[in-house]
Design an enzyme around this catalytic site. Structure first.
Site, mmCIF file in Angstrom:
data_model
loop_
_atom_site.group_PDB
_atom_site.id
_atom_site.type_symbol
_atom_site.label_atom_id
_atom_site.label_comp_id
_atom_site.label_asym_id
_atom_site.label_seq_id
_atom_site.Cartn_x
_atom_site.Cartn_y
_atom_site.Cartn_z
ATOM 1 N N LYS A 140 66.035 45.756 35.887
ATOM 2 C CA LYS A 140 65.247 46.839 36.661
ATOM 3 C C LYS A 140 65.280 48.144 36.091
ATOM 4 C CE LYS A 140 63.860 43.905 40.010
ATOM 5 N NZ LYS A 140 64.665 42.756 39.789
HETATM 6 C C1 PLP Z 1 64.514 41.417 40.118
HETATM 7 C C2 PLP Z 1 65.199 40.350 39.282
HETATM 8 C C3 PLP Z 1 64.650 39.082 38.887
HETATM 9 C C4 PLP Z 1 63.254 38.639 39.207
HETATM 10 O O1 PLP Z 1 62.471 39.387 38.605
HETATM 11 P P1 PLP Z 1 60.939 39.567 39.093
HETATM 12 O O2 PLP Z 1 60.379 40.598 38.343
HETATM 13 O O3 PLP Z 1 60.875 40.098 40.305
HETATM 14 O O4 PLP Z 1 60.245 38.151 38.950
HETATM 15 C C5 PLP Z 1 65.573 38.095 38.204
HETATM 16 N N1 PLP Z 1 66.830 38.746 38.071
HETATM 17 C C6 PLP Z 1 67.278 39.901 38.409
HETATM 18 C C7 PLP Z 1 68.728 40.264 38.210
HETATM 19 C C8 PLP Z 1 66.605 40.792 39.009
HETATM 20 O O5 PLP Z 1 67.277 41.989 39.568
#
Ligand code: PLP
Length: 464
Positions: free
Chosen positions: A112
């Protein structure tokens, strides 16, 4: 480049207005009016660019010059200065066909950070340039909240409120969010699950008088800027591979929750990155696997897993995919989404399923399989996967290996963030200092019921 809504009722808007709007005011999701194409020659000319320079090129296709080049470059540089790897997002080769793109070297150790560090800086920039009040409201399954808070805590002109499901995030995720002491941060721990949090956020954003009175801004992947920032690393991973290896195209395996990360890959493919298969990895909350394999999009009972950031049933970005799947027909999207709201599910015909499977393949990873994948990659390669990244690898092992061509599996979090799962395997890891020091800090959060009215009241006293 202008931006429109999947439901067709938002007049075309520019880049910064799109960024500020977040969710479309007609309840749809914002998409570009047309997806810009990057031809093979232009793509190849970017082969030697750093991640930051590549991001500048990709964003320049969307920003209409609304951000002067020098400012955009500086925003991008500042956003990745806190990443601990010199490559920002290093690509690690495990064997001839498998490469891991490590997206977790940012300040909060999850992918993120790639989009949110930039969005935090962009909000601060817009606050200053346009004298806008920026009140960020978001829901998190753990990582988005930590990352968004880190990107704006203490910044002037910005307040941020994050809802997380009380007790359903990892210990480190909770500490990353709640140990921040700046007064511009409010953490609400909701007695419910992530879908409850996301549902309330969507309702508040859909309440236009409330949204405009409190200047609500989005950081979730409903915001197209987040999708766009993430699409850059599909370009980057492709270009990092030696030309002879990537010549016939590259496959990606993507640990998926809200469909944001994989939709970014779909966008990169539509822009011109030679991507063959996008493999969607889910955990036991496998609504998206059932959508792709059986043509049924229907939430089922919520399960807790080792990969809490993927414990999601109703995926925001599903609607963006649906929009392209239905030939950019906003009336058809509106009809299907209304049907989903009324009936609680959508069913796709066998012909439609065949078309979906040309874009995406899917694999749901059980809790046991997640752990056994971590174990076997630790034994085989001495490479410690976090449980989310392990889902991506397990999907590659099961669904992906029959595909031709190299595979890039996205590693979405650092294993230290999810030590609960790693410890079940008897594996001991050393925490990075930035995580270790969290355990001694005091926490600040307000526990609230899963009720829109109570949460709205908290916001009314926090946002000015
Ligand atoms: C948010 C997240 C995901 C999923 O990603 P999306 O964009 O919501 O599909 C997978 N792995 C981790 C570690 C995340 O923080």
């Amino acid at each position: 480049m202008n931006f429109i809504s999947t439901r067709g009722k938002v007049a075309p808007i520019g880049f910064i207005d799109m960024f500020l709007m977040g969710l479309g005011e007609d309840g749809g999701l914002i998409v570009p009016e047309t997806i810009p194409a990057v031809d093979a020659e232009q793509l190849e000319s970017w082969a030697k660019l750093s991640f930051q320079d590549l991001m500048f090129e990709v964003f320049s296709l969307y920003t209409n010059g609304e951000i002067p080049d020098a400012d955009l470059k500086r925003l991008i540089q500042d956003s990745y200065a806190g990443f601990t790897s010199p490559d920002v997002l290093p690509l690690t080769t495990l064997n001839d066909s498998l490469h891991v793109l490590e997206l977790f070297h940012g300040p909060t150790f999850a992918f993120k950070d790639v989009a949110l560090q930039f969005m935090g800086n962009l909000y601060a920039y817009v606050a200053k340039q346009r004298n806008e009040i920026i009140n960020i409201l978001g829901a998190t399954s753990g990582d988005t909240g930590a990352s968004a808070i880190s990107s704006v805590s203490g910044k002037e002109g910005i307040r941020i409120c994050i809802l997380h499901p009380n007790g359903k995030v990892s210990r480190v995720q909770e500490l990353q969010m709640t140990t921040v002491q700046d007064d511009n941060v409010l953490n609400l721990a909701v007695n419910g699950n992530f879908d409850d949090c996301q549902g309330i956020i969507k309702e508040l954003f859909a309440d236009l008088p409330f949204k405009s009175k409190y200047h609500l801004r989005a950081i979730n992947s409903i915001n197209f800027v987040r999708i766009l920032a993430q699409s850059v690393y599909y370009f980057y991973a492709y270009l990092q591979l030696p030309a002879n290896i990537r010549a016939g195209g590259v496959n990606f395996s993507i640990p998926t929750g809200n469909f944001g990360n994989i939709f970014s890959g779909y966008l990169a493919k539509r822009m011109g990155v030679p991507i063959k298969q996008l493999v969607l990895a889910t955990n036991e909350n496998n609504i998206l696997e059932r959508f792709i394999n059986e043509g049924v999009y229907k939430p089922e009972g919520f399960r807790m897993t080792h990969s809490p950031s993927m414990d999601i049933q109703v995926a925001s970005n599903f609607e963006r995919y649906l929009y392209y799947f239905l030939g950019e027909d906003s009336a058809a999207v509106t009809a299907r989404m209304e049907q989903f709201k009324a009936e609680g599910q959508l069913t796709f015909s066998p012909e439609e399923v065949a078309r979906i499977q040309q874009d995406l393949s899917a694999y749901g990873v059980s809790n046991d399989e997640c752990l056994s994948t971590i174990r076997s990659y630790q034994d085989r390669y001495g490479y410690l996967l976090d449980p989310h990244s392990a889902c991506g690898i397990a999907a590659y092992e099961s669904a992906g290996q029959q595909e031709d061509g190299p595979f890039v599996s996205l590693a979405t979090a650092h294993p230290a963030k999810f030590d609960e799962a790693i410890r079940l395997l008897g594996i001991e890891q050393r925490f990075p200092e930035r995580i270790q020091e969290l355990f001694d800090k005091p926490q600040r959060q307000v526990v609230v019921d899963n009720a829109k009215a109570e949460i709205a009241k908290q916001l009314e006293s926090f946002f000015v």
